[in-house]
Structure formats: structure tokens, C-alpha cells
Design an enzyme around this catalytic site. Structure first.
Site, PDB file in Angstrom:
ATOM      1  N   THR A   1     -11.993  19.186  90.256  1.00 34.20           N
ATOM      2  CA  THR A   1     -11.413  19.219  91.686  1.00 34.20           C
ATOM      3  C   THR A   1     -12.435  19.056  92.755  1.00 34.20           C
ATOM      4  O   THR A   1     -12.631  18.599  93.794  1.00 34.20           O
ATOM      5  CB  THR A   1     -10.666  20.402  91.940  1.00 34.20           C
TER       6      THR A   1
ATOM      7  N   HIS B   1      -5.774  11.954  92.934  1.00 33.55           N
ATOM      8  CA  HIS B   1      -4.827  13.031  92.316  1.00 33.55           C
ATOM      9  C   HIS B   1      -4.380  12.533  90.836  1.00 33.55           C
ATOM     10  O   HIS B   1      -4.230  11.285  90.479  1.00 33.55           O
ATOM     11  CB  HIS B   1      -3.409  13.188  93.164  1.00 33.55           C
TER      12      HIS B   1
HETATM   13  P1  IDP Z   1      -6.482  18.897  91.210  1.00 29.90           P
HETATM   14  O1  IDP Z   1      -6.250  17.777  92.138  1.00 29.90           O
HETATM   15  O2  IDP Z   1      -7.719  18.741  90.553  1.00 29.90           O
HETATM   16  O3  IDP Z   1      -5.134  19.141  90.294  1.00 29.90           O
HETATM   17  P2  IDP Z   1      -5.428  21.344  92.877  1.00 29.90           P
HETATM   18  O4  IDP Z   1      -5.700  22.747  92.397  1.00 29.90           O
HETATM   19  O5  IDP Z   1      -3.967  21.077  91.992  1.00 29.90           O
HETATM   20  O6  IDP Z   1      -6.320  20.382  92.194  1.00 29.90           O
HETATM   21  O7  IDP Z   1      -5.322  21.160  94.291  1.00 29.90           O
HETATM   22  C1  IDP Z   1      -4.419  19.998  94.926  1.00 29.90           C
HETATM   23  C2  IDP Z   1      -5.541  19.445  95.746  1.00 29.90           C
HETATM   24  O8  IDP Z   1      -5.746  20.337  96.776  1.00 29.90           O
HETATM   25  C3  IDP Z   1      -6.959  19.095  95.361  1.00 29.90           C
HETATM   26  O9  IDP Z   1      -7.098  17.968  94.683  1.00 29.90           O
HETATM   27  C4  IDP Z   1      -7.665  18.986  96.719  1.00 29.90           C
HETATM   28  O10 IDP Z   1      -7.563  17.909  97.535  1.00 29.90           O
HETATM   29  C5  IDP Z   1      -7.042  20.385  97.215  1.00 29.90           C
HETATM   30  N1  IDP Z   1      -7.791  21.469  97.183  1.00 29.90           N
HETATM   31  C6  IDP Z   1      -7.834  22.426  96.015  1.00 29.90           C
HETATM   32  N2  IDP Z   1      -8.662  23.218  96.267  1.00 29.90           N
HETATM   33  C7  IDP Z   1      -9.003  23.412  97.470  1.00 29.90           C
HETATM   34  C8  IDP Z   1      -9.622  24.157  98.391  1.00 29.90           C
HETATM   35  O11 IDP Z   1     -10.243  25.121  97.843  1.00 29.90           O
HETATM   36  N3  IDP Z   1     -10.011  23.863  99.663  1.00 29.90           N
HETATM   37  C9  IDP Z   1      -9.363  22.632 100.272  1.00 29.90           C
HETATM   38  N4  IDP Z   1      -8.753  21.753  99.560  1.00 29.90           N
HETATM   39  C10 IDP Z   1      -8.450  21.989  98.206  1.00 29.90           C
HETATM   40 MG    MG Z   2      -3.211  19.479  90.583  1.00 28.76          MG
END
Ligand code: IDP
Ligand code: MG
Length: 150
Positions: free
Chosen positions: A103, A127
């Protein structure tokens, strides 16, 4: 001939959903990212480009509603066109996560899509569904069954 009962059944783990996010579309990375899918053995079952509203981004990312980044994430995801795809491959969900990279791009492995195209942990280019139940929900959010290639 193929009657209703002769359609091959897909294993849930072989079907995943991905989004080329607005930052990657703005950087003209769509072609490169789709090339990675094909080079890594994913078959494109459905694909379209569209822009979602803030409300639609909130519905799509509902599992993150209580996270501190929910508001900026949904602003970002509705800030410009995205490309959504349904992908098929043996072990598609896990294998897509591998070629995406972490991520946070500063933690992403060399050769991954996020290493190459992500700007930061939020604007991270792509995503990918993380499990069978989320893949099912996400696919059905953007595609009707008839839109998927057989
Ligand atoms: P992923 O896309 O790798 O599955 P997730 O934890 O599901 O990651 O988070 C969804 C989306 O939210 C991420 O792809 C990113 O765009 C955003 N995101 C995740 N963590 C953070 C953060 O700590 N700060 C800002 N945006 C975040
Ligand atoms: Mg995710």
C-alpha cells in the site's frame, strides 16, 4: 453447443477486481498497468473507464468509513477518471496483490506497479481486491454479470 449448464464455473479465488486510480490515469499509466496484467497471465473479463462521485467512492470504500483517511481517500477516488477491470487467472486475488506491491510505495518491492507509479500511501495508483468476499462485492459494484466475458 453451450447450454446453461455447460458454462465453466469460476472459482472465486480466480476472479478479482482492480481499479487504475485517478493518479495513475493522470500520469498516462493506464497502458503500462494493463500490460502488467496481461504479461502476468491475467485475462481481462471486463473493463471500463468512468468517473465516480464522492458518494459512490464512499459506498465502494465503506469498510474504511471509520479510518482517518476516509475523507481524503474518497475525494481522491472521485477526483478524475478511473479504469475498472475484472481479471481472471488461477489464484487471481493473491497474484494481483503481489504485482501491485505494498500500500505504501516506500515499502513496495522493486518491479511492482506501486513501486513504479504510486506517489504516496494514498495516491498509490491501483486498487486490488483483498479477499473472495470483497472481490465479489467490488465486481458487482461496477459490473453486471452479463458484462463479464465468458
Ligand atoms: P490496499 O489498497 O493496499 O488494500 P487499504 O488498507 O485497503 O490498502 O486502504 C485502501 C486505500 O486507502 C489505499 O490503497 C490507499 O489509497 C488509502 N490509504 C490506506 N492507508 C492510508 C493512510 O495511512 N493514509 C492515507 N491513505 C491511505
Ligand atoms: Mg484494501
Amino acid at each position: 453447443h453451450r447450454d446453461l449448464h455447460s458454462f465453466p464455473t469460476r472459482r472465486s479465488s480466480d476472479l478479482t477486481f482492480t481499479i487504475v486510480k485517478p493518479d495513475a490515469v493522470r500520469r498516462n499509466a493506464v497502458g503500462d498497468i494493463i500490460e502488467q496484467f496481461e504479461k502476468n497471465g491475467f485475462r481481462i473479463l471486463a473493463m471500463k473507464m468512468l468517473q465516480i462521485s464522492k458518494h459512490q467512492a464512499e459506498q465502494f470504500y465503506a469498510v474504511h468509513a471509520s479510518r482517518p483517511f476516509f475523507n481524503t481517500l474518497t475525494d481522491f477516488m472521485s477526483s478524475g477518471p478511473i479504469v475498472v477491470l475484472a481479471l481472471e487467472k488461477e489464484n487471481a486475488i493473491a497474484d494481483l496483490r503481489k504485482i501491485m506491491g505494498a500500500t505504501d510505495p516506500s515499502k513496495a518491492d522493486e518491479g511492482t506497479i506501486r513501486k513504479k507509479w504510486a506517489t504516496n500511501i494514498e495516491h498509490n495508483a491501483i486498487h486490488g481486491s483483498d479477499a473472495e468476499d470483497t472481490a465479489r462485492f467490488e465486481l458487482s459494484y461496477f459490473f453486471a454479470g452479463y458484462e463479464l466475458a465468458k
